[in-house]
Design a protein around this motif. Structure first.
Motif, PDB file in Angstrom:
ATOM      1  N   THR A  59       0.821  -1.210   0.000  1.00  0.00           N
ATOM      2  CA  THR A  59       0.000   0.000   0.000  1.00  0.00           C
ATOM      3  C   THR A  59       0.855   1.262   0.000  1.00  0.00           C
ATOM      4  OG1 THR A  59      -0.213   0.165   2.412  1.00  0.00           O
ATOM      5  CG2 THR A  59      -1.807  -1.229   1.260  1.00  0.00           C
ATOM      6  N   ASP A  60       2.153   1.116   0.148  1.00  0.00           N
ATOM      7  CA  ASP A  60       3.100   2.232   0.087  1.00  0.00           C
ATOM      8  C   ASP A  60       3.712   2.245  -1.314  1.00  0.00           C
ATOM      9  OD1 ASP A  60       5.203   4.017   0.220  1.00  0.00           O
ATOM     10  OD2 ASP A  60       6.097   3.148   2.021  1.00  0.00           O
ATOM     11  N   PRO A  61       3.523   3.323  -2.088  1.00  0.00           N
ATOM     12  CA  PRO A  61       4.059   3.331  -3.456  1.00  0.00           C
ATOM     13  C   PRO A  61       5.566   3.150  -3.515  1.00  0.00           C
ATOM     14  CG  PRO A  61       3.296   5.529  -2.813  1.00  0.00           C
ATOM     15  CD  PRO A  61       2.800   4.576  -1.771  1.00  0.00           C
ATOM     16  N   ASP A  62       6.273   3.585  -2.490  1.00  0.00           N
ATOM     17  CA  ASP A  62       7.726   3.423  -2.480  1.00  0.00           C
ATOM     18  C   ASP A  62       8.142   1.951  -2.440  1.00  0.00           C
ATOM     19  OD1 ASP A  62       8.067   6.152  -2.570  1.00  0.00           O
ATOM     20  OD2 ASP A  62       8.330   6.372  -0.407  1.00  0.00           O
ATOM     21  N   THR A  63       7.267   1.100  -1.891  1.00  0.00           N
ATOM     22  CA  THR A  63       7.575  -0.325  -1.829  1.00  0.00           C
ATOM     23  C   THR A  63       7.656  -0.918  -3.229  1.00  0.00           C
ATOM     24  OG1 THR A  63       6.551  -0.580   0.345  1.00  0.00           O
ATOM     25  CG2 THR A  63       6.792  -2.569  -0.985  1.00  0.00           C
ATOM     26  N   SER A  64       6.717  -0.571  -4.097  1.00  0.00           N
ATOM     27  CA  SER A  64       6.745  -1.090  -5.462  1.00  0.00           C
ATOM     28  C   SER A  64       7.979  -0.591  -6.207  1.00  0.00           C
ATOM     29  CB  SER A  64       5.477  -0.665  -6.212  1.00  0.00           C
ATOM     30  OG  SER A  64       4.340  -1.286  -5.660  1.00  0.00           O
ATOM     31  N   THR A  65       8.299   0.682  -6.036  1.00  0.00           N
ATOM     32  CA  THR A  65       9.491   1.235  -6.681  1.00  0.00           C
ATOM     33  C   THR A  65      10.732   0.507  -6.213  1.00  0.00           C
ATOM     34  OG1 THR A  65       8.414   3.401  -6.818  1.00  0.00           O
ATOM     35  CG2 THR A  65      10.809   3.350  -7.054  1.00  0.00           C
ATOM     36  N   ARG A  66      10.823   0.280  -4.914  1.00  0.00           N
ATOM     37  CA  ARG A  66      11.984  -0.418  -4.350  1.00  0.00           C
ATOM     38  C   ARG A  66      12.049  -1.856  -4.839  1.00  0.00           C
ATOM     39  NH1 ARG A  66      12.314  -3.463   0.392  1.00  0.00           N
ATOM     40  NH2 ARG A  66      10.296  -2.656   1.126  1.00  0.00           N
ATOM     41  N   ALA A  67      10.899  -2.523  -4.921  1.00  0.00           N
ATOM     42  CA  ALA A  67      10.885  -3.921  -5.346  1.00  0.00           C
ATOM     43  C   ALA A  67      11.382  -4.067  -6.779  1.00  0.00           C
ATOM     44  CB  ALA A  67       9.479  -4.498  -5.205  1.00  0.00           C
ATOM     45  N   VAL A  68      10.933  -3.188  -7.661  1.00  0.00           N
ATOM     46  CA  VAL A  68      11.391  -3.244  -9.051  1.00  0.00           C
ATOM     47  C   VAL A  68      12.882  -2.937  -9.130  1.00  0.00           C
ATOM     48  CG1 VAL A  68      11.208  -2.132 -11.315  1.00  0.00           C
ATOM     49  CG2 VAL A  68       9.137  -2.752 -10.053  1.00  0.00           C
ATOM     50  N   PHE A  69      13.327  -1.929  -8.380  1.00  0.00           N
ATOM     51  CA  PHE A  69      14.748  -1.576  -8.374  1.00  0.00           C
ATOM     52  C   PHE A  69      15.602  -2.752  -7.906  1.00  0.00           C
ATOM     53  CE2 PHE A  69      18.462  -0.164  -5.965  1.00  0.00           C
ATOM     54  CZ  PHE A  69      19.142   0.569  -6.934  1.00  0.00           C
TER      55      PHE A  69
END
Length: 261
Positions: A59-69
């Motif tokens: 639910t935190d958009p930064d989590t998705s960004t971090r996961a892809v990175f």
């Protein structure tokens, strides 16, 4: 199927459909990254499939960004994002006092996380020269589930989002589709499983859903929403077209840049 050299990111990878998909795709040669908020379960699945675990809140958009990175950093690319994390809603009907925290949690996991995951994955898929996004919606995205209206709301929204984004990205070699399973024997129905069994209601298995996932990955379509029901062959749901303007109207398309109706 062979997924040799394919890199797959799976949200909700610690159990249910996500864990089953990780096992199947890894067995076919895929390199798998698993995102889940439950450290112990996602770490166990990652170790089992020789992948790696990412712990975080979808639910935190930064989590998705971090996961892809982290996926690109570990494996060098991203080919498939299986946006699978989900939760049940509860009643939350119009005559109930709204539990705002619960409402936001359901929308955050079931809908926001699909949007965040898509926005994070698309640049990586472009860098890879194309790829696929598959979101787990639900049969509740195609028909209403009166016992869980907020869950129905989120899954209908996922279906609409997938159809729109899939069409938008079709020219870029990025396919976006959704899985729409009926009731399945996963932790999400644990509190009601005995009632399903007592009623002799057929439940999907996680393997049924992964079978459909493989059909989607092997196909060529985009903006499709595949229904999954026990005893039936999965295929894209056929939506009826919306009626156009009445006879005599000369244009059926809005002008470029016009606001949507």
């Amino acid at each position: 199927m062979s997924y040799q050299d394919k890199v797959v990111l799976i949200t909700g990878g610690g159990s249910g459909f996500g864990a089953a998909a990780a096992r199947r795709l890894a067995a076919g040669g895929a390199r798998v990254a698993l995102l889940d908020r439950h450290t112990e379960s996602v770490s166990a699945v990652a170790e089992e499939v020789d992948g790696f675990a990412i712990v975080g809140d979808v639910t935190d958009p930064d989590t998705s960004t971090r996961a892809v990175f982290e996926t690109e950093e570990r494996f060098g690319r991203l080919d498939v994002a299986f946006l699978n994390a989900g939760t049940v809603g509860g009643q939350l009907a119009s005559d109930d006092a709204l539990d705002l925290a619960r409402y936001r949690a359901v929308v955050g996991v079931n809908l926001d996380a699909v949007v965040y995951g898509t926005c994070a994955a698309v640049p990586a898929l472009r860098r890879a020269g194309g790829g696929q996004i598959v979101a787990t919606a639900s049969l509740a995205g195609l028909v209403a589930i009166p016992d869980d209206p907020v869950y129905t709301l989120t899954k209908h929204a996922v279906v609409g989002y997938v159809k729109a984004v899939g069409a938008q990205l079709a020219g870029e070699g990025i396919r976006v589709n959704a899985l729409c399973p009926g009731f399945a024997d996963t932790p999400l129905i644990a509190d009601h499983r005995d009632a399903f069994v007592a009623a002799s209601f057929p439940l999907l298995t996680t393997e049924d859903v992964v079978d459909a996932l493989e059909l989607v990955l092997a196909g060529e379509g985009t903006a499709e929403c595949w229904f999954i029901q026990p005893g039936r062959e999965s295929e894209p749901f056929r939506f009826r077209g919306v009626p156009g303007p009445r006879a005599g109207v000369t244009s059926q398309a809005p002008p470029a840049g016009a606001l949507h109706p």
